[in-house]
Write a protein that holds these residues in place. Structure first.
Motif, PDB file in Angstrom:
ATOM      1  N   LYS A 181       0.826  -1.203   0.000  1.00 45.16           N
ATOM      2  CA  LYS A 181       0.000   0.000   0.000  1.00 45.16           C
ATOM      3  C   LYS A 181       0.862   1.255   0.000  1.00 45.16           C
ATOM      4  CE  LYS A 181      -3.921  -2.187   0.080  1.00 45.16           C
ATOM      5  NZ  LYS A 181      -4.839  -2.140  -1.075  1.00 45.16           N
ATOM      6  N   ASP A 182       0.221   2.377  -0.324  1.00 47.29           N
ATOM      7  CA  ASP A 182       0.945   3.657  -0.393  1.00 47.29           C
ATOM      8  C   ASP A 182       1.257   4.222   0.982  1.00 47.29           C
ATOM      9  OD1 ASP A 182       0.881   3.576  -3.151  1.00 47.29           O
ATOM     10  OD2 ASP A 182      -1.005   4.694  -3.290  1.00 47.29           O
ATOM     11  N   ASN A 183       0.462   3.882   1.976  1.00 40.98           N
ATOM     12  CA  ASN A 183       0.661   4.423   3.322  1.00 40.98           C
ATOM     13  C   ASN A 183       1.916   3.805   3.943  1.00 40.98           C
ATOM     14  OD1 ASN A 183       0.505   4.902   6.187  1.00 40.98           O
ATOM     15  ND2 ASN A 183      -1.645   5.401   5.922  1.00 40.98           N
ATOM     16  N   PRO A 184       2.937   4.614   4.254  1.00 41.42           N
ATOM     17  CA  PRO A 184       4.190   4.042   4.787  1.00 41.42           C
ATOM     18  C   PRO A 184       4.020   3.358   6.138  1.00 41.42           C
ATOM     19  CG  PRO A 184       4.222   6.457   4.887  1.00 41.42           C
ATOM     20  CD  PRO A 184       3.020   6.080   4.090  1.00 41.42           C
ATOM     21  N   ARG A 185       3.125   3.870   6.988  1.00 45.49           N
ATOM     22  CA  ARG A 185       2.913   3.238   8.294  1.00 45.49           C
ATOM     23  C   ARG A 185       2.204   1.894   8.136  1.00 45.49           C
ATOM     24  NH1 ARG A 185      -0.407   5.554  11.772  1.00 45.49           N
ATOM     25  NH2 ARG A 185       0.653   4.656  13.570  1.00 45.49           N
ATOM     26  N   LEU A 186       1.335   1.795   7.157  1.00 45.75           N
ATOM     27  CA  LEU A 186       0.663   0.525   6.907  1.00 45.75           C
ATOM     28  C   LEU A 186       1.669  -0.509   6.408  1.00 45.75           C
ATOM     29  CD1 LEU A 186      -1.883  -1.135   6.810  1.00 45.75           C
ATOM     30  CD2 LEU A 186      -2.418  -0.137   4.575  1.00 45.75           C
ATOM     31  N   ARG A 187       2.571  -0.092   5.550  1.00 43.77           N
ATOM     32  CA  ARG A 187       3.630  -1.012   5.094  1.00 43.77           C
ATOM     33  C   ARG A 187       4.506  -1.433   6.271  1.00 43.77           C
ATOM     34  NH1 ARG A 187       4.329   2.937   1.018  1.00 43.77           N
ATOM     35  NH2 ARG A 187       6.349   3.505   1.902  1.00 43.77           N
ATOM     36  N   GLU A 188       4.784  -0.481   7.131  1.00 42.81           N
ATOM     37  CA  GLU A 188       5.659  -0.761   8.276  1.00 42.81           C
ATOM     38  C   GLU A 188       5.069  -1.844   9.183  1.00 42.81           C
ATOM     39  OE1 GLU A 188       7.317   1.609  12.260  1.00 42.81           O
ATOM     40  OE2 GLU A 188       6.059   2.628  10.776  1.00 42.81           O
ATOM     41  N   PHE A 189       3.822  -1.663   9.604  1.00 41.42           N
ATOM     42  CA  PHE A 189       3.267  -2.585  10.590  1.00 41.42           C
ATOM     43  C   PHE A 189       2.792  -3.896   9.973  1.00 41.42           C
ATOM     44  CE2 PHE A 189       2.921   1.512  12.807  1.00 41.42           C
ATOM     45  CZ  PHE A 189       3.603   1.170  13.964  1.00 41.42           C
ATOM     46  N   SER A 190       2.444  -3.888   8.700  1.00 37.71           N
ATOM     47  CA  SER A 190       2.132  -5.160   8.052  1.00 37.71           C
ATOM     48  C   SER A 190       3.402  -6.002   7.904  1.00 37.71           C
ATOM     49  CB  SER A 190       1.485  -4.917   6.684  1.00 37.71           C
ATOM     50  OG  SER A 190       2.331  -4.152   5.846  1.00 37.71           O
ATOM     51  N   THR A 191       4.539  -5.345   7.650  1.00 40.69           N
ATOM     52  CA  THR A 191       5.808  -6.060   7.577  1.00 40.69           C
ATOM     53  C   THR A 191       6.218  -6.577   8.953  1.00 40.69           C
ATOM     54  OG1 THR A 191       6.440  -4.522   5.817  1.00 40.69           O
ATOM     55  CG2 THR A 191       8.159  -5.937   6.693  1.00 40.69           C
ATOM     56  N   LEU A 192       5.932  -5.802   9.987  1.00 36.87           N
ATOM     57  CA  LEU A 192       6.199  -6.270  11.351  1.00 36.87           C
ATOM     58  C   LEU A 192       5.387  -7.533  11.646  1.00 36.87           C
ATOM     59  CD1 LEU A 192       7.225  -6.025  14.279  1.00 36.87           C
ATOM     60  CD2 LEU A 192       5.347  -4.420  14.698  1.00 36.87           C
ATOM     61  N   ALA A 193       4.104  -7.525  11.293  1.00 34.29           N
ATOM     62  CA  ALA A 193       3.274  -8.703  11.513  1.00 34.29           C
ATOM     63  C   ALA A 193       3.817  -9.902  10.744  1.00 34.29           C
ATOM     64  CB  ALA A 193       1.832  -8.401  11.098  1.00 34.29           C
ATOM     65  N   MET A 194       4.278  -9.656   9.513  1.00 38.53           N
ATOM     66  CA  MET A 194       4.812 -10.752   8.709  1.00 38.53           C
ATOM     67  C   MET A 194       6.097 -11.315   9.308  1.00 38.53           C
ATOM     68  SD  MET A 194       4.027 -12.521   6.071  1.00 38.53           S
ATOM     69  CE  MET A 194       2.927 -11.507   5.084  1.00 38.53           C
ATOM     70  N   ILE A 209      11.813  -7.779  -0.770  1.00 38.30           N
ATOM     71  CA  ILE A 209      13.073  -7.250  -1.310  1.00 38.30           C
ATOM     72  C   ILE A 209      12.910  -5.786  -1.704  1.00 38.30           C
ATOM     73  CG2 ILE A 209      14.698  -7.453  -3.225  1.00 38.30           C
ATOM     74  CD1 ILE A 209      14.319 -10.480  -3.069  1.00 38.30           C
ATOM     75  N   ARG A 210      11.731  -5.426  -2.243  1.00 37.25           N
ATOM     76  CA  ARG A 210      11.481  -4.012  -2.561  1.00 37.25           C
ATOM     77  C   ARG A 210      11.432  -3.171  -1.291  1.00 37.25           C
ATOM     78  NH1 ARG A 210       7.615  -5.990  -6.321  1.00 37.25           N
ATOM     79  NH2 ARG A 210       5.919  -5.368  -4.905  1.00 37.25           N
ATOM     80  N   LEU A 211      10.904  -3.753  -0.216  1.00 36.29           N
ATOM     81  CA  LEU A 211      10.782  -3.002   1.035  1.00 36.29           C
ATOM     82  C   LEU A 211      12.136  -2.717   1.678  1.00 36.29           C
ATOM     83  CD1 LEU A 211       7.646  -4.659   2.692  1.00 36.29           C
ATOM     84  CD2 LEU A 211       7.812  -2.405   1.642  1.00 36.29           C
ATOM     85  N   LEU A 212      13.183  -3.382   1.223  1.00 38.41           N
ATOM     86  CA  LEU A 212      14.528  -3.059   1.714  1.00 38.41           C
ATOM     87  C   LEU A 212      14.937  -1.652   1.305  1.00 38.41           C
ATOM     88  CD1 LEU A 212      16.411  -6.414   1.003  1.00 38.41           C
ATOM     89  CD2 LEU A 212      15.576  -5.579   3.205  1.00 38.41           C
ATOM     90  N   ASN A 213      14.234  -1.093   0.327  1.00 41.35           N
ATOM     91  CA  ASN A 213      14.497   0.271  -0.128  1.00 41.35           C
ATOM     92  C   ASN A 213      13.389   1.222   0.294  1.00 41.35           C
ATOM     93  OD1 ASN A 213      16.916  -0.178  -2.129  1.00 41.35           O
ATOM     94  ND2 ASN A 213      15.454  -1.801  -2.572  1.00 41.35           N
ATOM     95  N   ASP A 214      12.585   0.839   1.298  1.00 46.71           N
ATOM     96  CA  ASP A 214      11.459   1.650   1.733  1.00 46.71           C
ATOM     97  C   ASP A 214      11.940   2.960   2.356  1.00 46.71           C
ATOM     98  OD1 ASP A 214       8.355   1.225   2.174  1.00 46.71           O
ATOM     99  OD2 ASP A 214       9.108   2.265   3.943  1.00 46.71           O
ATOM    100  N   GLU A 215      11.045   3.947   2.370  1.00 45.09           N
ATOM    101  CA  GLU A 215      11.404   5.256   2.929  1.00 45.09           C
ATOM    102  C   GLU A 215      11.551   5.225   4.446  1.00 45.09           C
ATOM    103  OE1 GLU A 215       7.666   7.944   3.314  1.00 45.09           O
ATOM    104  OE2 GLU A 215       7.327   6.722   1.531  1.00 45.09           O
ATOM    105  N   LYS A 216      10.902   4.265   5.115  1.00 48.62           N
ATOM    106  CA  LYS A 216      10.987   4.167   6.563  1.00 48.62           C
ATOM    107  C   LYS A 216      12.026   3.115   6.953  1.00 48.62           C
ATOM    108  CE  LYS A 216       7.422   4.401   9.278  1.00 48.62           C
ATOM    109  NZ  LYS A 216       7.631   5.701   9.921  1.00 48.62           N
ATOM    110  N   ASP A 217      12.948   3.512   7.819  1.00 44.36           N
ATOM    111  CA  ASP A 217      14.002   2.587   8.236  1.00 44.36           C
ATOM    112  C   ASP A 217      13.449   1.406   9.030  1.00 44.36           C
ATOM    113  OD1 ASP A 217      15.982   4.006   6.998  1.00 44.36           O
ATOM    114  OD2 ASP A 217      16.511   5.181   8.771  1.00 44.36           O
TER     115      ASP A 217
END
Length: 863
Positions: free
Chosen positions: A390-403, A427-435
């Motif tokens: 998704k476009d929302n960076p916080r949503l990407r962050e916490f969905s990745t945490l759950a995964m 692998i794409r998320l390794l280049n995400d804007e949020k550390d």
């Protein structure tokens, strides 16, 4: 004329009054009238606040009452008006009037004084004067209701400051506040509850409320018709519920059921969020959660979460469930109510805040093995993969945490993640804007490395090159997890090849060793320990100064750890040349191979140099660098048989040579089939060809050599030494093999030297001639014809490693070096424990000297 008197009639007419007659004379009639001091009321039209403030100094109650009334209306209009009155000096006068004996004056003054406290500048002034005890005293029932109301209004604002909270708590303010909570006036209720809410920020107040039986009066106002009161009640319960004894009281008075019932009311949906926030602290208590479940409240709550149409309420409910699920016992209760399915259902909505809260709850639930399976069975993996895009960076962050939690020690979820196309997303998320997202993606990828098929798939999708971004991140957690991925995938040959091809990986990994973050250093050390099994990577790690950094870490009491010690050991074992230079000793299980060299000891503050760096130096007068480089020619299976078994990887013990029987020391002897003359002739031809032209890169240093252009020439003399000594030690005991090899080395290095002749042996001249002949400071060991301790010990160790004879190489001072072997002694049928012996290859070649004996000290130490 007397001040305050009235003028006589005679004076008014201008006539002279007749004098009084003496007593007994003719009386004279007096026309004087009594003095009248009454003042006719004066009606003033006061049009300025300044005049009203002046009126506050009046001694007449009526004036004070009317002045306070006017000032109250004026101050209540705006903060600017309040500040204006304060600058006119009204604040201190008003506080004095709150002590007035007239209750109406006191009431009106309290009203103005209470309103003035809403301004922060005025509150700063009020904290400097001792006014709190008096204002608390105005909360008593003997005063008028308005006096109570504006006194508690004043306290509400004053308690915004933490120091004031502590002060009023010491003055026993809670008891009158609890009384006012039960008042029917909504303003008094609200101000009293707000003041209690502020005071409850102090943990001591939470237990004091319980002791004063104040929890139930607060809870009784939950269903108030005024949303502000209900919201404040929920805030108070939220703070009170942090105390376990308070939670017990709430359970006993039926507070849990009342809150669940309140959430179910549609007309109170505006404050459901606040109630859920309060309920979150209660749900953390396992006894409370169990009680709610037994009463059917938890099932109702789950249904409410899914049926609600208010996103804020759904998000608050998901957060409450996520907080409560942090306890393992609670997770079991939630699992019984199918909470995982409810959270996955929330992910299907359109509101990002709801989906973020659901991801956070799933991340907590996924800490349970059972929940991981349940989430997958409810399509949780598929849904989370969608959320990760998704476009929302916080949503990407916490969905990745759950995964990351879902894939921990769960092969089924890892395979499901692969099947749903999640590997490319990670692998794409390794280049995400949020550390933080980068960090969670790294954790998930590290979890996936346990499955060989998935690991191969991830590497093929370009994992290694994408790790550069998290390695360079400023966030320590991202750096630590990226290093963890390198250690997890470093066991794979494909990953190590990718690391070699992506050269910036190594310098960034080495730079993490300098981090001030413990986890970053620990993971970097572990990654280096794993990657050092690849010789080419080990060379790069050394080239970027990892050895010096790790050595410094091991000298620090605060930074030294088992990981730094392991990293140092692995680095040195992966590059025996560096190990010998730094530690001055190679163990018997450190097997030298082509490319091993001795540059001498690295002094304090010095730097270890690679062979290409040493070869690039101009010929100088320093000690030469001894090099072993004698690669074998590929031969037929018969012609390439050697004594013992083939040498093993650097750092591992070579196998013991085979024999047809055991010698008297209990050691296996060498078993080797004799070579045919034809094979020997072929070998000599190969050696001759090598001597003319053989240029190969050092094993494992191809990348380094390609940069410097240095390509060592094969050492045919060493190969000839090896072929010459092999037949001499076939099927002989290990002790004889050692002695034979010692005599052979002595013979090739100038023969026996007496202790008195060592200084005049003249090996330095021969070394300098070799350097001049080769135009290099690097000398192949086979070219050395005259040598003493250091040169002979080097040759003995390198030959012994090729022959499968276990021995050490130890450096002493003043160019001394020696080899140690371990042999057992036997006498008849009696065997004695093995002992360490030093091999004499100088004075009495072949003699074994017992270590730590006087003869050993003479051999190893310059007298």
């Amino acid at each position: 004329m007397v001040k305050g008197g009235k003028v006589s009639s005679s004076a008014a007419t201008g006539k002279t009054p007749a004098p009084n007659t003496a007593k007994g004379g003719k009386p004279r009639q007096q026309e004087e009238k009594a003095i009248d001091e009454t003042f006719e009321p004066l009606k003033l039209d006061v049009k300025g606040a300044q005049t009203a403030v002046v009126c506050l100094r009046s001694t007449e109650d009526t004036v004070l009452i009317r002045a306070c009334d006017s000032l109250f209306k004026f101050a209540d209009k705006s903060d600017g008006n309040k500040l204006m009155l304060h600058e006119m000096g009204a604040t201190d006068i008003l506080f004095t009037l709150t002590h007035h004996e007239n209750p109406i004056v006191q009431r009106n003054a309290t009203m103005v004084f209470g309103v003035m406290a809403a301004h922060p500048d005025i509150r700063r002034h009020l904290r400097k004067i001792d006014c709190i005890p008096h204002m608390i005293s105005l909360l008593s029932p003997e005063h008028e209701q308005l006096t109570n109301e504006f006194s508690v209004y004043w306290l509400r604002y004053m308690c915004n400051d933490y120091s004031t909270k502590s002060q009023v708590l010491q003055l026993n303010v809670l008891q009158p506040l609890i009384r006012l909570i039960n008042e029917t006036d909504p303003d008094i209720k609200f101000n009293s509850l707000s003041t209690v809410d502020h005071i409850l920020d102090d943990f001591n107040a939470r237990s004091l409320i319980r002791e004063l039986n104040g929890i139930e009066p607060i809870l009784n106002n939950l269903k108030s018709e005024y949303p502000q009161i209900t919201e404040t009640v929920c805030n108070c319960i939220q703070k009170l519920a942090t105390d376990p004894f308070n939670r017990a009281v709430i359970r006993d008075i039926g507070g849990l059921d009342r809150m669940i019932d309140f959430i179910g009311l549609d007309e109170t949906k505006d404050v459901h969020v606040h109630c859920l926030n309060a309920l979150a602290n209660l749900l953390e208590d396992t006894e409370c959660l169990d009680l709610i479940q037994s009463n059917g409240g938890l099932k109702r709550l789950m249904q409410f979460v899914q049926d609600s149409v208010v996103p804020a309420v759904q998000a608050a409910a998901a957060k409450a469930i996520g907080r409560a699920a942090r306890k393992p016992q609670n997770r079991k209760i939630f699992a019984e109510q199918d909470a995982e399915r409810a959270m996955v259902f929330l992910l299907l909505g359109d509101n990002d805040e709801v989906r973020i809260a659901a991801c956070q709850a799933l991340a907590v639930m996924a800490e349970s093995m059972l929940s991981r399976e349940t989430i997958r069975n409810n399509d949780g993996i598929l849904t989370l993969v969608q959320m990760m895009q998704k476009d929302n960076p916080r949503l990407r962050e916490f969905s990745t945490l759950a995964m990351s939690n879902l894939t921990q020690s769960n092969p089924n979820n890892i395979r499901e993640l692969q099947d749903q196309g999640g590997l490319e997303v990670l692998i794409r998320l390794l280049n995400d804007e949020k550390d933080t997202t980068k960090a969670y993606a790294c954790v998930t990828l590290a979890n996936c490395s346990t499955d060989q098929v998935v690991r191969t798939n991830i590497l093929e999708k370009g994992l290694i090159k994408n790790l550069l971004v998290p390695l360079q991140a400023s966030y320590e957690l991202a750096q630590a997890k990226a290093a963890m991925v390198l250690s997890a995938y470093g066991i794979d040959q494909k990953a190590r090849e990718d690391i070699i091809n992506n050269q910036p990986i190594i310098p960034h990994l080495v730079s993490l060793l300098k981090s001030n973050h413990d986890e970053v250093r620990r993971n970097a050390c572990f990654a280096i320990s794993v990657l050092c099994i690849e010789q080419a990577i080990a060379i790069e790690i050394l080239r970027h100064g990892a050895l010096e950094i790790v050595r410094d870490l091991n000298t620090s009491e605060s930074r030294k750890s088992k990981f730094t010690e392991m990293a140092l050991q692995k680095i040195l074992d992966s590059h025996l040349s560096a190990k010998y230079s730094y530690l001055g000793r190679l163990e018997s299980n450190n097997i030298t191979t082509d490319g091993f060299y001795d540059m001498g000891p690295v002094r304090d503050g010095g730097t270890f140099l690679t062979i290409e760096e040493l070869a690039a130096e101009e010929v100088n007068d320093r000690r030469p660098i001894l090099l072993l480089y004698a690669p074998e020619k590929k031969k037929s299976s018969e012609s390439k048989e050697k004594i013992g078994t083939t040498t093993t990887t650097t750092g591992r013990t070579a196998k013991t040579p085979k024999s047809s029987g055991k010698d008297k020391d209990g050691r296996s002897s060498v078993d080797q089939s004799s070579r045919s003359k034809k094979d020997k002739t072929s070998d000599k031809r190969d050696v001759s060809e090598d001597k003319k032209h053989t240029e190969k890169d050092l094993s494992g240093v191809t990348s380094s050599n390609s940069k410097s252009g240095y390509k060592p020439t094969a050492d045919p003399d060493f190969q000839m030494y090896l072929e010459e000594i092999q037949p001499q030690i076939i099927r002989v005991p290990l002790s004889e093999q050692i002695s034979t090899l010692a005599r052979f080395v002595s013979e090739k290095m100038g023969g026996t030297i007496s202790p008195d002749d060592v200084a005049t042996f003249g090996y330095e001249v021969a070394m300098n001639q070799l350097k001049a002949e080769l135009h290099s400071n690097v000398i192949p060991i086979g070219r050395v014809r005259k040598g003493i301790h250091a040169q002979r010990a080097f040759l003995f160790k390198t030959l012994a490693d090729r022959l499968g004879i276990p021995c050490t190489l130890t450096r002493g001072n003043y160019n001394r070096a020696w080899n140690e072997v371990i042999l057992g002694e036997s006498s008849g049928s009696v065997r004695y424990p093995a002992k360490t012996w030093i091999v004499d290859i100088l004075h009495e070649p072949g003699r074994l000297i017992l270590a730590n004996s006087s003869d050993a000290r003479i051999y190893t130490i310059l007298s």
